[in-house]
Design an enzyme around this catalytic site. Structure first.
Site, PDB file in Angstrom:
ATOM      1  N   CYS A 143     -14.090  41.434  12.633  1.00  0.00           N
ATOM      2  CA  CYS A 143     -14.270  42.296  13.801  1.00  0.00           C
ATOM      3  C   CYS A 143     -13.167  43.350  13.898  1.00  0.00           C
ATOM      4  O   CYS A 143     -13.456  44.536  14.113  1.00  0.00           O
ATOM      5  CB  CYS A 143     -14.328  41.457  15.082  1.00  0.00           C
ATOM      6  SG  CYS A 143     -12.961  40.290  15.293  1.00  0.00           S
ATOM      7  N   PHE A 144     -11.913  42.960  13.726  1.00  0.00           N
ATOM      8  CA  PHE A 144     -10.830  43.941  13.774  1.00  0.00           C
ATOM      9  C   PHE A 144     -10.971  45.009  12.685  1.00  0.00           C
ATOM     10  O   PHE A 144     -10.858  46.214  12.967  1.00  0.00           O
ATOM     11  CB  PHE A 144      -9.465  43.262  13.651  1.00  0.00           C
ATOM     12  CG  PHE A 144      -8.977  42.571  14.885  1.00  0.00           C
ATOM     13  CD1 PHE A 144      -8.833  43.249  16.094  1.00  0.00           C
ATOM     14  CD2 PHE A 144      -8.635  41.227  14.853  1.00  0.00           C
ATOM     15  CE1 PHE A 144      -8.371  42.614  17.234  1.00  0.00           C
ATOM     16  CE2 PHE A 144      -8.169  40.581  15.983  1.00  0.00           C
ATOM     17  CZ  PHE A 144      -8.033  41.270  17.180  1.00  0.00           C
TER      18      PHE A 144
END
Length: 328
Positions: A143-144
């Protein structure tokens, strides 16, 4: 197309089931969980009651009966399924970290031996669509790295330093309670963690390199008291100054035709529940500040996984992902 979700009891598994309710050609027929075997899926995901009557099962990899599989399991668990699914010819998207990095890098970063390694496309569609198209197995990004890489990509080859500062919602930690995510420890605060050593940094460096960037890359995440979302501020130090109009033109050209990237002021409410990545940028010459916003459970996990499935299988890319965000 019958779809199996391996590890369907967590947040990402629940999001996959929710989003696929509106897919024109895919239906979830298998939802697995070792701990919840035999229990109704709606007991774990009460928001899905009335949408699914599935019961959790726990088949072995060789017994999964589906046309497509999502592996929504923790790292080190996906490798126990991946090889068998590939041998059986079942197209798969892996939401874990097991196939995002080269074997030696993975083993160094995660501190484990990879027992079933093979090379898989890294599924940021906006950057690697040609590799994803027609693939049998795709590794869904973290996600990051999704929000960070999309923020920096158009400027990557002009950068000498890229510094990512990300604020993430608590759902990014998963659904198992811990002291870190305990309400009194999160509410009314902002907490930096893994200041220089977050595992996702390896993916960020990998993607900058693939974009032809020589930039040094740094990353610090912060936990903030919201349920969903990642707001990433990328400080991009350029080799040569670039004016605001030049930067804006560069981003418009780079993301022309990309449905899920919107160039507008990024806020978490504007992307909540959606597969969009909103990006804004401001130049002061040598330094360009680029901010991106994504929903960590959708564009950062389940939504991007469905986007990859659509590309792999030849469906319209936004099938199952057409609902707008939930604002406020």
């Amino acid at each position: 197309m019958d779809v199996a979700i391996v590890g369907a009891s967590g947040y990402a598994g629940g999001e996959l089931i929710r989003l696929l309710q509106s897919h024109s050609s895919a239906r979830v027929t298998v939802a697995t969980s070792r701990a919840l075997e035999g229990r109704p899926v709606a007991d774990q995901h009460p928001h899905l009651r009335g949408y699914t009557d599935l019961t959790f099962t726990n088949p072995k990899a060789g017994d999964i009966d589906a046309d497509f599989v999502f592996l929504a399991v923790p790292h080190t668990a996906a490798m126990n399924f991946a090889g068998t699914l590939l041998e059986r010819g079942i197209r798969t998207v892996d939401l874990s970290a097991d196939y995002r990095l080269p074997k030696d890098v993975y083993e160094k970063v995660y501190g484990v031996t990879h027992t079933a390694y093979f090379k898989a496309p890294y599924g940021i569609p906006e950057l690697h669509r040609d590799e994803v198209k027609g693939a049998q197995f795709v590794s869904n990004p973290g996600c990051f790295p999704t929000g960070a890489t999309l923020a920096a990509a158009p400027l990557a080859k002009y950068a000498k330093y890229v510094i990512y500062d990300s604020k993430t919602g608590v759902s990014g930690a998963g659904d198992n309670p811990s002291a870190t995510t305990h309400y009194p420890n999160v509410a009314d605060g902002v907490n930096a963690y893994k200041w220089t050593s977050h595992r996702h940094l390896a993916e960020m460096k990998q993607e900058l390199s693939r974009l032809g960037s020589p930039a040094h890359c740094f990353f610090t995440p912060h936990l903030v008291p919201v349920n969903r979302g990642i707001l990433t501020t990328a400080h991009i130090i350029l080799d040569e100054p670039m004016a605001q109009d030049e930067v804006e033109a560069l981003y418009r050209k780079f993301y022309a035709g990309e449905h899920f990237v919107r160039l507008q002021k990024p806020t978490l409410p504007a992307v909540r529940g959606s597969n969009f990545c909103d990006i804004g940028m401001e130049s002061e010459g040598e330094r360009v500040v680029v901010v991106s916003a994504i929903d960590n459970l959708v564009k950062g996990a389940a939504g991007q996984a469905i986007q990859n499935m659509n590309i792999m299988c030849g469906y319209v890319e936004d099938d199952g992902l057409k609902a707008p965000a939930c604002l406020p």
